[in-house]
Enzyme design. Structure first.
Site, short mmCIF file in Angstrom:
data_model
loop_
_atom_site.label_atom_id
_atom_site.label_comp_id
_atom_site.label_asym_id
_atom_site.label_seq_id
_atom_site.Cartn_x
_atom_site.Cartn_y
_atom_site.Cartn_z
N SER A 23 126.21 67.49 -1.53
CA SER A 23 125.69 67.15 -0.21
C SER A 23 125.92 68.32 0.76
O SER A 23 127.03 68.83 0.87
CB SER A 23 126.38 65.90 0.28
N GLY A 24 124.88 68.72 1.42
CA GLY A 24 125.01 69.80 2.41
C GLY A 24 124.80 71.18 1.82
O GLY A 24 124.94 72.18 2.52
N THR A 32 117.56 69.80 0.52
CA THR A 32 116.40 69.36 1.29
C THR A 32 115.72 70.55 1.96
O THR A 32 114.49 70.66 1.97
CB THR A 32 116.83 68.32 2.35
N ASN A 78 127.37 66.68 5.89
CA ASN A 78 126.06 67.24 6.26
C ASN A 78 125.51 66.47 7.45
O ASN A 78 125.46 65.25 7.44
CB ASN A 78 125.12 67.11 5.03
N SER A 120 122.16 64.55 6.21
CA SER A 120 122.30 64.25 4.79
C SER A 120 121.23 63.25 4.33
O SER A 120 121.01 62.23 4.99
CB SER A 120 123.69 63.70 4.54
N SER A 121 120.62 63.58 3.23
CA SER A 121 119.59 62.66 2.70
C SER A 121 120.35 61.48 2.08
O SER A 121 121.14 61.67 1.16
CB SER A 121 118.77 63.34 1.62
N GLY A 169 123.32 65.02 -4.30
CA GLY A 169 124.21 65.81 -5.16
C GLY A 169 125.50 65.05 -5.42
O GLY A 169 125.76 63.99 -4.83
N GLU A 174 128.94 63.65 -5.24
CA GLU A 174 129.57 63.34 -3.96
C GLU A 174 130.97 62.76 -4.20
O GLU A 174 131.14 61.82 -4.97
CB GLU A 174 128.70 62.32 -3.21
N1 LIG Z 1 118.14 78.19 3.61
C1 LIG Z 1 118.78 77.73 4.69
N2 LIG Z 1 118.74 78.45 5.81
C2 LIG Z 1 119.37 78.01 6.91
N3 LIG Z 1 120.10 76.87 6.95
C3 LIG Z 1 120.17 76.13 5.86
C4 LIG Z 1 119.50 76.51 4.65
N4 LIG Z 1 119.74 75.59 3.73
C5 LIG Z 1 120.51 74.65 4.34
N5 LIG Z 1 120.78 74.96 5.60
C6 LIG Z 1 121.60 74.23 6.59
O1 LIG Z 1 122.38 73.30 5.87
C7 LIG Z 1 122.12 71.98 6.27
C8 LIG Z 1 122.19 71.04 5.10
O2 LIG Z 1 121.15 71.30 4.24
P1 LIG Z 1 120.40 70.14 3.48
O3 LIG Z 1 120.17 69.02 4.37
O4 LIG Z 1 119.26 70.78 2.84
O5 LIG Z 1 121.45 69.77 2.42
P2 LIG Z 1 121.27 68.79 1.19
O6 LIG Z 1 121.65 69.54 -0.01
O7 LIG Z 1 119.92 68.21 1.21
O8 LIG Z 1 122.35 67.70 1.46
P3 LIG Z 1 122.28 66.17 1.16
O9 LIG Z 1 122.56 66.00 -0.28
O10 LIG Z 1 123.34 65.65 1.98
O11 LIG Z 1 120.96 65.71 1.58
C9 LIG Z 1 120.79 72.01 6.91
O12 LIG Z 1 120.68 71.03 7.89
C10 LIG Z 1 120.74 73.41 7.51
O13 LIG Z 1 121.39 73.41 8.76
MG LIG Z 2 119.16 66.46 1.55
#
Ligand SMILES: Nc1ncnc2c1ncn2[C@@H]1O[C@H](COP(=O)(O)OP(=O)(O)OP(=O)(O)O)[C@@H](O)[C@H]1O
Ligand SMILES: [Mg+2]
Length: 1045
Positions: free
Chosen positions: A124-125, A129, A174, A177-178, A406, A408
């Site tokens: 997560s994070g 996404t 996050n 977080s999704s 992911g 967790e």
């Molecule tokens: N390539 C990137 N460039 C800039 N910031 C990023 C990038 N990837 C992620 N982030 C930052 O990290 C945060 C978390 O990313 P994201 O929501 O994609 O995580 P996730 O893997 O989908 O987590 P979850 O499993 O909780 O959904 C985003 O809100 C953003 O602020």
């Molecule tokens: Mg996500």
């Protein structure tokens, strides 16, 4: 190593070329872990990640797997020009990027026409996404668009903020977080344009609607509505702006997310909803539901004397009823009572305080969860491939994007974490299946000698969870269904009984002393591939049952809100069958997902979170090491390295690198395998550097490949030149041939036309000549078909010629000789023409001239062919008179009185006897003529008495006026000579009207003398005019001969 036919030392030129490009590619560390010197060292691996991360190089490859480290800051690497850089470019040619993976997948889909998927995993994070959004954006921007599908890209992109608003929440890990799993298919047509999309959603974390851990929030949409909704909107929903007023929003004691603005996001969502096909009514219904959940959270219960619950807050309940369009008292009843249906009867049992609270929460969760599912369906409708296209081509390939929760590990892990981590296990299994195992299996099938690399196969954990009868899910279901007293504790016991010996399962009771210390009695621990997780069994049964009281369902069925009434179907209430347990449902949907993914060519994006504090630039080595381990990246690397970094089918390898060897360039005719062997031999590959399998070449080190790739790059200008030259040659030749062909076509057409025209002319000419000859032969016949042309032509020619040679004066007697066939016409024409000329001539004549002509005509009538000197007179004009009035003696004029002299001419009068010549003037009046001698009228001759006038036929001027013999006054005929005899006689004949009395005698003229005598005038021709007395007393007149020639 050989390059361009020469033996080149590794330090040589090629190396220089290679290194320069490699350095450009890998300014920091290595861009591909396969290039790590020490591929067994985790430390080196992490150091490489760290160094690159420090330079904002967040992407690194392990072969074709992309490792991405969340930068936690905006990087300038996602712009449109960047997208262009990655379009159509091979993996090795350019620095690692999520766009490279996107592009590679897209091209693979287009080339092979096979479904692809990109699996994005990480905790997560870690940026899953975000990565999936970048991929979608890449496709939306770079793919060609279908005319009527231009908005599909928009809809795909706009579906994200909506799904995130309803399905994402701030967690400790996050801010966005999704809280649901998402698998999205994007379908492409034969042109490579996106034409449809479909989303599958997995297990929304519904418990968040009613409870949030400390520091976490409910789903974004609640806060967005309160912060961004207009006053009017909030009023109609009976909401207040402060989130603290809502019980469902205060559990985590956190209503704001520092990194995002709820107000702005609200606007984004509201703008996106219409784009993805939400009507105003849909939006209102959704907002009513969201608001109703907030009111439901504020619905509180009190406890009666017998422990039965009752509602203590009427307003929130009324609001819920109003917003959901249900009856308030039914709702109130359903929230505080439970309906049991036994075989015989329906029993209504009051609920106690706790039961009522959980019924309320169950309702909130169910309403939110089902609304979310409805939302996804609605989005799917808007993304769906249009019906007609779908039917016309069902075989459009898709690219699937998996962004699923992911692994967790929280402080307190419950049913949701259990499911999420189970999902991670399954995905890891798929990863193992598709990369590690299949990689090693490939070596076996290709017949490559190979020592197996050990890796951890997590099948054992998957089985532990999902196995029938013995797996945790089965035990949980059994416990939920088992009659009798069941509880979370009894479930834990059951687990211990059944799984006590499993190496990956531990409970407090089963654990050794050390572990026991960190476990509570309500927990069980699973040794996941990614780490150990303790799950608290509290709530497992409830969450698995996911049940809602039947009477609450009944109330919802009657809702006026379209979405609610669609989400709660009547069949569900009447159906006696138990609905599927949550864990089973999740397991089944995961299995389906695995099936979907197995049919596709996978690409991997492995996301790593650099620190827990969401801080840019901070690289927490411990945290990263943990992720590297559980993501199996080292194993992945080891297998790739121990094996072969690169493999490609003989055909593809030969096709790409054949320009490097003269024997394989431009074409290799033999067996592919021999071609590859020839090529690598020429390139100087050492035996340990590569292996030839059955259908593929395996290259051990990427370095070897890079060297070859760089040699190819160095060779490219030469190839390009050769290609250009031959292409230009080919093009020019083709152009020349085209032009030549065109010329020949034009020439032959022109010649053909000319020839045909000439032949036609000849034919016509021959025909003409034939007709002409025939006509000539028949020219004397009557007009008939045989001679019509000839005669027409003769006539025509004659008329044309005639028209050009017509006589121009009346005196011109010439006329074109006419052919026999037009003689008659010619004569007519001559007459007509003459008449015409005469008419014209006459019209032109003046009165004096007319007078002249009249006289000339008379003269002609009298003298023509009668008198010798007539022709000479024709050309001379007759004068009005030859004696002017002033030449006449006055007395004579007086004597004449009123008789006007019409004409006068000097004459010579000869005596009848002695022929003495006497000059006289002969004057003619209207009724008589007089002979005047100077002053005296010598003789007056009345016309009435004039017997005739005689002249000779010769050229003399003698005129004899015959007088009546009975007239005594007259002394006989009068002999006159006049130089203008023709004129004189003509005038006299006209004035005296004597036209018929003029005699022209050839040899001699008899005349009467005085008293009945008679004399003769003889005429002879001589050299000159002479009037003299001749023989026998005749008057002899010698007339000059006139030369007529
Ligand atoms: N390539 C990137 N460039 C800039 N910031 C990023 C990038 N990837 C992620 N982030 C930052 O990290 C945060 C978390 O990313 P994201 O929501 O994609 O995580 P996730 O893997 O989908 O987590 P979850 O499993 O909780 O959904 C985003 O809100 C953003 O602020
Ligand atoms: Mg996500």
């Amino acid at each position: 190593m050989r390059y361009q036919g020469k033996e080149v030392d590794i330090e040589g030129r090629v190396r220089l070329v290679m290194e320069s490009t490699l350095t450009a590619r890998d300014r920091v560390g290595v861009q591909d872990f396969l290039l790590l010197e020490n591929h067994n060292s985790e430390a080196a691996f992490i150091e490489n990640l760290r160094r690159r991360f420090g330079e904002n190089l967040i992407y690194t490859y392990i072969g074709s797997v992309l490792v991405s480290v969340n930068p936690y800051k905006e990087l300038e690497i996602y712009s449109k020009p960047q997208m262009e850089r990655y379009r159509g470019v091979s993996f090795y040619e350019i620095s690692p990027h999520i766009y490279a993976v996107s592009d590679n997948t897209y091209r693979a889909m287009k080339i092979t026409w096979r479904d692809q998927c990109i699996l994005i995993s990480g905790e997560s994070g870690s940026g899953k996404t975000e990565a999936s959004k970048k991929i979608l954006l890449y496709y939306a921007v770079t793919c060609p668009t279908h005319d009527h599908m231009t908005t599909l890209g928009d809809r795909l992109l706009q579906s994200n903020p909506v799904l995130e608003a309803f399905g994402n929440a701030k967690t400790l890990r996050n801010d966005n977080s999704s809280r649901f799993g998402k698998y999205m298919d994007v379908q492409f047509d034969f042109k490579g344009a996106p034409v449809g999309g479909h989303i599958l959603n997995y297990l929304l974390e519904k418990s968040r609607v009613v409870h949030q851990n400390h520091g976490e929030r409910n789903f974004h949409i609640f806060y967005q509505l309160l912060d961004g909704g207009s006053n009017d909107l909030l009023q109609t929903l009976d909401l207040e702006r402060n989130p603290q007023n809502y019980q469902y929003l205060v559990k985590g004691s956190c209503s704001r997310v520092s990194s995002a603005s709820d107000k702005n996001n609200w606007k984004v969502v509201m703008n996106a909803l219409p784009v993805i096909g939400f009507t105003e009514e849909d939006i209102q219904n959704v907002l009513n539901i969201i608001a109703s959940i907030l009111h439901l959270g504020n619905t509180q219960f009190g406890e009666g004397e017998e422990g039965e619950a009752h509602i203590t807050t009427e307003t929130p309940l009324a609001n819920v009823a109003k917003l959901l369009g249900v009856d308030a008292s039914s709702l109130s009843n359903a929230l505080t009572h439970k309906k049991l249906i036994t075989k015989e009867e329906e029993v209504i049992i009051p609920l106690n305080f706790e039961q009522a609270m959980s019924a309320r929460d169950a309702l909130a969760k169910a309403v939110y969860g089902r609304t979310f599912t409805w939302l996804v369906e609605k989005i799917n409708q808007s993304l769906a491939l249009k019906d007609d296209m779908y039917h016309s081509n069902k075989a459009f390939p898709v690219i699937g994007l998996l962004d699923i929760y992911g692994f967790e590990v929280l402080e307190h892990n419950s049913f949701e974490q259990f499911c999420i981590n189970y999902c991670s296990e399954k995905l890891q299994q798929l990863f193992i299946e598709l990369t590690l195992r299949s990689e090693q299996e490939e070596y076996t099938t290709e017949g490559i000698a190979w020592e197996m690399v050990p890796y951890f196969d997590n099948k054992i954990i998957c089985d532990l969870i999902e196995e029938k009868h013995k797996g945790i899910i089965s035990i949980l279901n059994e416990e939920c269904l088992r009659p009798g007293e069941t509880s979370d504790a009894s479930f834990l016991e059951k687990l211990e009984d059944t799984l006590g010996n499993h190496p990956h399962f531990v409970t407090h009771k089963l654990a050794n002393g050390k572990t026991r210390k960190v476990m509570s009695r309500e927990e069980f621990r699973l040794l996941h591939y990614a780490g150990e997780v303790n799950y608290n069994v509290n709530g497992f049964l409830d969450k698995n049952n996911d049940s809602m009281n039947r009477n609450l369902k009944e109330v919802m069925c009657q809702s006026d809100n379209q979405i609610i009434s669609r989400c709660f179907s009547r069949e569900e209430v009447t159906d006696q069958k138990r609905p599927q347990m949550a864990a089973t449902h999740f397991k089944n949907s995961l299995l389906k997902l695995m099936e979907i993914l197995m049919t596709k060519e996978p690409s991997y994006v492995r996301c790593i979170k650099p620190n827990d504090a969401k801080q840019p630039g901070h690289f927490d080595e411990v945290l990263v090491r943990h992720q590297v381990r559980y993501l199996g990246l080292m194993e992945n690397l080891r297998v790739r390295r121990a094996g072969f970094a690169y493999r490609r089918s003989f055909e593809a390898f030969l096709q790409r690198y054949k320009p490097l060897c003269p024997e394989t360039w431009p074409n290799w005719d033999g067996r592919l395998e021999d071609g590859v062997a020839t090529l690598v031999n020429y390139l100087g590959y050492q035996p340990e550097e590569y292996k030839l399998g059955r259908s593929k070449i395996f290259i051990h080190l990427p370095k070897t490949l890079f060297l070859t790739e760089d040699a190819l790059q160095a060779k490219k200008p030469e190839i390009a030149l050769t290609l250009q030259t031959s292409w230009r040659g080919y093009r020019e030749r083709a152009k020349y041939k085209r032009i030549r062909h065109a010329i020949i076509v034009i020439q032959s057409a022109w010649r053909g036309m000319k020839g045909r025209r000439r032949a036609r002319r000849r034919r016509q000419a021959a025909e003409l000549i034939r007709r002409f000859i025939k006509g000539f032969i028949y020219r004397h016949e009557d007009y008939c078909p045989e001679n019509e042309y000839f005669l027409d032509h003769v006539r025509y020619s004659f008329l044309i010629k005639l028209s050009k040679n017509l006589p121009t004066s009346v005196l011109d007697k010439s006329w074109l000789a006419s052919p026999p066939s037009v003689t008659e016409a010619s004569e007519h024409l001559w007459k007509l023409h003459m008449q015409n000329m005469v008419t014209k001539y006459c019209n032109r004549i003046q009165p004096e001239w007319k007078n002249q002509m009249t006289q000339k005509v008379v003269a002609s009538e009298i003298f023509k062919d009668q008198k010798d000197n007539y022709p000479q007179s024709v050309g001379r004009l007759f004068l009005d008179t030859r004696i002017e009035r002033d030449q006449i003696n006055l007395k004579v004029l007086q004597t004449l009185g009123s008789d006007k002299v019409q004409y006068g001419a000097p004459v010579t009068k000869y005596d009848r006897r002695g022929f003495k010549p006497r000059p006289r003037q002969l004057l003619l009046s209207n009724t008589f003529a007089v002979l005047v001698d100077k002053t005296k009228i010598k003789q007056k001759i009345d016309y009435a008495s004039l017997g005739g006038i005689s002249v000779s036929s010769l050229s003399d001027g003698m005129v004899v006026l015959h007088m009546p013999t009975e007239d005594n006054k007259q002394k006989g005929d009068v002999l006159l000579h006049c130089n203008h005899v023709i004129e004189l006689v003509t005038k006299l004949a006209l004035i005296a009207r004597m036209l018929n009395y003029i005699n022209i005698k050839p040899g001699s003229i008899r005349y009467a003398g005085a008293r009945g005598t008679e004399g003769i005038v003889d005429f002879v021709r001589g050299s000159e005019l002479k009037v003299a007395k001749g023989k026998r007393g005749h008057l002899l007149v010698t007339a000059p001969r006139i030369n007529t020639t």
